[in-house]
Design an enzyme around this catalytic site. Sequence first.
Site, PDB file in Angstrom:
ATOM      1  N   ASP A 165       6.976 -10.262  -6.284  1.00  0.00           N
ATOM      2  CA  ASP A 165       6.500  -9.063  -5.585  1.00  0.00           C
ATOM      3  C   ASP A 165       7.518  -7.924  -5.726  1.00  0.00           C
ATOM      4  O   ASP A 165       7.143  -6.782  -6.016  1.00  0.00           O
ATOM      5  CB  ASP A 165       6.257  -9.400  -4.111  1.00  0.00           C
ATOM      6  CG  ASP A 165       5.841  -8.184  -3.314  1.00  0.00           C
ATOM      7  OD1 ASP A 165       4.670  -7.774  -3.431  1.00  0.00           O
ATOM      8  OD2 ASP A 165       6.697  -7.609  -2.604  1.00  0.00           O
TER       9      ASP A 165
ATOM     10  N   GLY B 288       3.276  -4.747   6.173  1.00  0.00           N
ATOM     11  CA  GLY B 288       2.606  -4.915   7.453  1.00  0.00           C
ATOM     12  C   GLY B 288       1.423  -3.975   7.521  1.00  0.00           C
ATOM     13  O   GLY B 288       1.340  -2.994   6.792  1.00  0.00           O
TER      14      GLY B 288
ATOM     15  N   VAL C 231       4.286   0.397  -2.848  1.00  0.00           N
ATOM     16  CA  VAL C 231       5.733   0.132  -2.849  1.00  0.00           C
ATOM     17  C   VAL C 231       6.335   0.504  -1.496  1.00  0.00           C
ATOM     18  O   VAL C 231       6.215   1.649  -1.049  1.00  0.00           O
ATOM     19  CB  VAL C 231       6.472   0.925  -3.947  1.00  0.00           C
ATOM     20  CG1 VAL C 231       7.966   0.598  -3.922  1.00  0.00           C
ATOM     21  CG2 VAL C 231       5.896   0.640  -5.322  1.00  0.00           C
TER      22      VAL C 231
ATOM     23  N   GLY D 168       4.856 -14.540  11.279  1.00  0.00           N
ATOM     24  CA  GLY D 168       3.971 -13.633  10.553  1.00  0.00           C
ATOM     25  C   GLY D 168       4.682 -12.730   9.558  1.00  0.00           C
ATOM     26  O   GLY D 168       4.103 -11.769   9.045  1.00  0.00           O
TER      27      GLY D 168
ATOM     28  N   LYS E 190       7.115  -4.141  -7.746  1.00  0.00           N
ATOM     29  CA  LYS E 190       7.461  -2.830  -7.194  1.00  0.00           C
ATOM     30  C   LYS E 190       8.536  -2.151  -8.045  1.00  0.00           C
ATOM     31  O   LYS E 190       8.495  -0.939  -8.253  1.00  0.00           O
ATOM     32  CB  LYS E 190       7.934  -2.980  -5.761  1.00  0.00           C
ATOM     33  CG  LYS E 190       6.837  -3.500  -4.830  1.00  0.00           C
ATOM     34  CD  LYS E 190       7.440  -3.954  -3.519  1.00  0.00           C
ATOM     35  CE  LYS E 190       6.412  -4.544  -2.582  1.00  0.00           C
ATOM     36  NZ  LYS E 190       7.045  -5.250  -1.470  1.00  0.00           N
TER      37      LYS E 190
ATOM     38  N   GLU F  52       0.744   5.145  -3.013  1.00  0.00           N
ATOM     39  CA  GLU F  52       1.966   5.121  -2.201  1.00  0.00           C
ATOM     40  C   GLU F  52       2.138   3.786  -1.465  1.00  0.00           C
ATOM     41  O   GLU F  52       3.252   3.285  -1.308  1.00  0.00           O
ATOM     42  CB  GLU F  52       1.897   6.276  -1.174  1.00  0.00           C
ATOM     43  CG  GLU F  52       3.155   6.455  -0.370  1.00  0.00           C
ATOM     44  CD  GLU F  52       4.348   6.866  -1.221  1.00  0.00           C
ATOM     45  OE1 GLU F  52       4.350   7.972  -1.775  1.00  0.00           O
ATOM     46  OE2 GLU F  52       5.268   6.047  -1.342  1.00  0.00           O
TER      47      GLU F  52
ATOM     48  N   THR G  45      -5.625  -7.548   6.256  1.00  0.00           N
ATOM     49  CA  THR G  45      -4.491  -6.991   7.003  1.00  0.00           C
ATOM     50  C   THR G  45      -4.422  -5.467   6.857  1.00  0.00           C
ATOM     51  O   THR G  45      -4.356  -4.740   7.851  1.00  0.00           O
ATOM     52  CB  THR G  45      -3.181  -7.631   6.483  1.00  0.00           C
ATOM     53  OG1 THR G  45      -3.336  -9.047   6.564  1.00  0.00           O
ATOM     54  CG2 THR G  45      -1.988  -7.206   7.292  1.00  0.00           C
TER      55      THR G  45
ATOM     56  N   ILE H 235       7.627   3.707   3.565  1.00  0.00           N
ATOM     57  CA  ILE H 235       8.616   4.621   2.960  1.00  0.00           C
ATOM     58  C   ILE H 235       7.926   5.423   1.848  1.00  0.00           C
ATOM     59  O   ILE H 235       7.386   4.832   0.916  1.00  0.00           O
ATOM     60  CB  ILE H 235       9.787   3.821   2.345  1.00  0.00           C
ATOM     61  CG1 ILE H 235      10.437   2.902   3.379  1.00  0.00           C
ATOM     62  CG2 ILE H 235      10.811   4.767   1.742  1.00  0.00           C
ATOM     63  CD1 ILE H 235      11.477   1.960   2.788  1.00  0.00           C
TER      64      ILE H 235
ATOM     65  N   GLU I 126       3.617 -15.008   4.252  1.00  0.00           N
ATOM     66  CA  GLU I 126       2.249 -15.498   4.153  1.00  0.00           C
ATOM     67  C   GLU I 126       2.232 -17.004   3.969  1.00  0.00           C
ATOM     68  O   GLU I 126       3.261 -17.615   3.666  1.00  0.00           O
ATOM     69  CB  GLU I 126       1.558 -14.808   2.985  1.00  0.00           C
ATOM     70  CG  GLU I 126       1.415 -13.324   3.262  1.00  0.00           C
ATOM     71  CD  GLU I 126       0.634 -12.609   2.185  1.00  0.00           C
ATOM     72  OE1 GLU I 126      -0.267 -13.229   1.613  1.00  0.00           O
ATOM     73  OE2 GLU I 126       0.941 -11.443   1.951  1.00  0.00           O
TER      74      GLU I 126
HETATM   75  N1  LIG Z   1      -0.293  -7.037   3.867  1.00  0.00           N
HETATM   76  C1  LIG Z   1       0.645  -6.142   3.590  1.00  0.00           C
HETATM   77  O1  LIG Z   1       1.572  -5.938   4.381  1.00  0.00           O
HETATM   78  C2  LIG Z   1       0.605  -5.351   2.325  1.00  0.00           C
HETATM   79  C3  LIG Z   1       1.586  -4.386   2.080  1.00  0.00           C
HETATM   80  C4  LIG Z   1       1.536  -3.617   0.915  1.00  0.00           C
HETATM   81  C5  LIG Z   1       0.540  -3.843  -0.002  1.00  0.00           C
HETATM   82  N2  LIG Z   1      -0.393  -4.809   0.229  1.00  0.00           N
HETATM   83  C6  LIG Z   1      -1.455  -4.986  -0.753  1.00  0.00           C
HETATM   84  O2  LIG Z   1      -2.693  -4.618  -0.166  1.00  0.00           O
HETATM   85  C7  LIG Z   1      -3.739  -5.407  -0.725  1.00  0.00           C
HETATM   86  C8  LIG Z   1      -4.491  -6.123   0.406  1.00  0.00           C
HETATM   87  O3  LIG Z   1      -3.583  -6.960   1.103  1.00  0.00           O
HETATM   88  P1  LIG Z   1      -3.951  -7.630   2.512  1.00  0.00           P
HETATM   89  O4  LIG Z   1      -2.670  -8.198   3.023  1.00  0.00           O
HETATM   90  O5  LIG Z   1      -4.701  -6.677   3.358  1.00  0.00           O
HETATM   91  O6  LIG Z   1      -4.887  -8.825   2.022  1.00  0.00           O
HETATM   92  P2  LIG Z   1      -5.829  -9.757   2.923  1.00  0.00           P
HETATM   93  O7  LIG Z   1      -5.450  -9.698   4.351  1.00  0.00           O
HETATM   94  O8  LIG Z   1      -5.873 -11.066   2.222  1.00  0.00           O
HETATM   95  O9  LIG Z   1      -7.265  -9.057   2.790  1.00  0.00           O
HETATM   96  C9  LIG Z   1      -7.990  -9.074   1.598  1.00  0.00           C
HETATM   97  C10 LIG Z   1      -9.386  -8.551   1.881  1.00  0.00           C
HETATM   98  O10 LIG Z   1     -10.089  -8.509   0.634  1.00  0.00           O
HETATM   99  C11 LIG Z   1     -11.331  -9.154   0.811  1.00  0.00           C
HETATM  100  N3  LIG Z   1     -11.703  -9.825  -0.459  1.00  0.00           N
HETATM  101  C12 LIG Z   1     -11.045 -10.821  -1.078  1.00  0.00           C
HETATM  102  N4  LIG Z   1     -11.718 -11.183  -2.188  1.00  0.00           N
HETATM  103  C13 LIG Z   1     -12.823 -10.419  -2.244  1.00  0.00           C
HETATM  104  C14 LIG Z   1     -13.927 -10.341  -3.122  1.00  0.00           C
HETATM  105  N5  LIG Z   1     -14.033 -11.143  -4.184  1.00  0.00           N
HETATM  106  N6  LIG Z   1     -14.891  -9.418  -2.870  1.00  0.00           N
HETATM  107  C15 LIG Z   1     -14.812  -8.623  -1.802  1.00  0.00           C
HETATM  108  N7  LIG Z   1     -13.776  -8.655  -0.919  1.00  0.00           N
HETATM  109  C16 LIG Z   1     -12.815  -9.549  -1.146  1.00  0.00           C
HETATM  110  C17 LIG Z   1     -11.165 -10.156   1.920  1.00  0.00           C
HETATM  111  O11 LIG Z   1     -12.456 -10.364   2.472  1.00  0.00           O
HETATM  112  P3  LIG Z   1     -12.834 -11.194   3.817  1.00  0.00           P
HETATM  113  O12 LIG Z   1     -11.932 -10.697   4.913  1.00  0.00           O
HETATM  114  O13 LIG Z   1     -14.233 -10.811   4.082  1.00  0.00           O
HETATM  115  O14 LIG Z   1     -12.635 -12.639   3.511  1.00  0.00           O
HETATM  116  C18 LIG Z   1     -10.200  -9.420   2.838  1.00  0.00           C
HETATM  117  O15 LIG Z   1     -10.867  -8.581   3.745  1.00  0.00           O
HETATM  118  C19 LIG Z   1      -3.068  -6.331  -1.733  1.00  0.00           C
HETATM  119  O16 LIG Z   1      -3.119  -5.741  -3.006  1.00  0.00           O
HETATM  120  C20 LIG Z   1      -1.639  -6.401  -1.238  1.00  0.00           C
HETATM  121  O17 LIG Z   1      -0.709  -6.700  -2.271  1.00  0.00           O
HETATM  122  C21 LIG Z   1      -0.385  -5.560   1.371  1.00  0.00           C
END
Ligand SMILES: NC(=O)c1ccc[n+]([C@@H]2O[C@H](COP(=O)([O-])OP(=O)(O)OC[C@H]3O[C@@H](n4cnc5c(N)ncnc54)[C@H](OP(=O)(O)O)[C@@H]3O)[C@@H](O)[C@H]2O)c1
Length: 436
Positions: A202, A303, A133, A188, A206, A130, A14, A137, A191
């Site tokens: 979560d 997001g 959290v 959406g 933060k 940044e 994402t 913002i 999760e």
């Molecule tokens: N989503 C949000 O709104 C949001 C907001 C703030 C912070 N975050 C933080 O941002 C981080 C990522 O979140 P996300 O929502 O983008 O997660 P996500 O959609 O689940 O994406 C995770 C990515 O990491 C890859 N991955 C997982 N395990 C792996 C491994 N062992 N080796 C290599 N790549 C691996 C996955 O690969 P594949 O795609 O190839 O399977 C995927 O591309 C997290 O720490 C989350 O807490 C997310």
Amino acid sequence: VKNYINIGLFGLGTVGKGVVNQLNDNGSLIKKRLGREIRITRAVTANPDKERGIDLKNIQISNKINDIINDPEIDIVVELIGGIDLAKSIILQSLKKGKSVVTANKALLAECAEEIFNAAYTSKGLFGYEASVAGGIPIIRNIRESYSGDKIMEISGIINGTANYILSSMSEKNETFLSALKEAQEKGFAEADPTFDIEGIDAAHKLILLMNLSFNAIFDFKSLYIEGIAQIEPIDIEIADDFGYVVKLLGKARDDDKGFEARVHPTLVNKNSILASVNGAFNAVQVMGNFVGETLSYGAGAGSYPTSSAVLGDLIQIGRALSSSDTSSPPPLSFQIEHLRKKQILPIDELETEYYLRFTVLDKVGVLASLTKSLGENNISIRCMIQKSKEHVPGLPVAVVILTHIAREKDIRAAINEIDKMPIVTSPTRLIRIDP
Ligand SMILES: NC(=O)c1ccc[n+]([C@@H]2O[C@H](COP(=O)([O-])OP(=O)(O)OC[C@H]3O[C@@H](n4cnc5c(N)ncnc54)[C@H](OP(=O)(O)O)[C@@H]3O)[C@@H](O)[C@H]2O)c1
């Protein structure tokens, strides 16, 4: 100086895809601001061949973490895979090599703060987080830089968009927790596995990060009191509304004379307060400093794009530092490294606040007297009270709700413990703290 900054991107999920899209769209604007191009040269992801529907040209993609870590041409490593062990290893190895790191991984930063920040302080590389959290913002930058002349007295906020979305739907549409959760998942906003969001974990990650930044120490994540929203029932939202409150999942921390108070739990917030009007998936963070006074920051808390925007902001800031002869940056946690020590959070028993107590009791003579007697004997003074029942049916339970004046958590728990053993009580008492 090269006229570009090379990025190695871990994760094309994402947030990772958001970063790629934002750079594709705003690349030339960013170049005008930074003076150099930011380009992603490598990406590492679990399934490199997965079709992602985005423009990944010029990016070499693999599933080997060393492809990024060992590439001397990569200036900044962006960790967006999440989780603890692998992400930690990627960040520590990158910092050790003197590379700069940008991450959105609040779970890791909260649970392994000492280890990660120690490495960030001692590395030649710079460290940006940044995006970890409240998404769009810029709260970390605000606390670390703009308020660094203030003693921060209190931080509180709505810092989990999923929980806020669910509670908002419950109160706007009279839904149960489970149906609001289902709807959030369909749209959406939640999760498939929403555990961290609905259990308050979560938000707790933060809050700990904000506390570390604000109160000049590292706080132990395990000592933080955390309560989620799954126990909130429509009846609580309805009665809270009658009393002039809305239910919000709040994270709150205070630097008090006695020590540091901190907690994450559902809270009754006065309808007239600013936080009460923060609805849906939005976040808001209030910071109170001893000179700046009260401040509020509001925006999308998560997001793909609000989060990628925070990642890009960090990349540009680090890119600017790398481009100048002075490659220093504000200390990662605002304070100097010698303060990188653990501090304790006061036990929840010591909390003093107002409480909403919902008792489920048999509709019999003398019931109220038994409840108020027990509360009185435990030093709890009553502010107001209502009994909620459609009609009087002897033998059927009714809800009696009592709002208290400021009381000690320890006394409240002792009273509930006593009351819940009474034969007139048919289900466990529900407690929601009130933000006075
Ligand atoms: N989503 C949000 O709104 C949001 C907001 C703030 C912070 N975050 C933080 O941002 C981080 C990522 O979140 P996300 O929502 O983008 O997660 P996500 O959609 O689940 O994406 C995770 C990515 O990491 C890859 N991955 C997982 N395990 C792996 C491994 N062992 N080796 C290599 N790549 C691996 C996955 O690969 P594949 O795609 O190839 O399977 C995927 O591309 C997290 O720490 C989350 O807490 C997310």
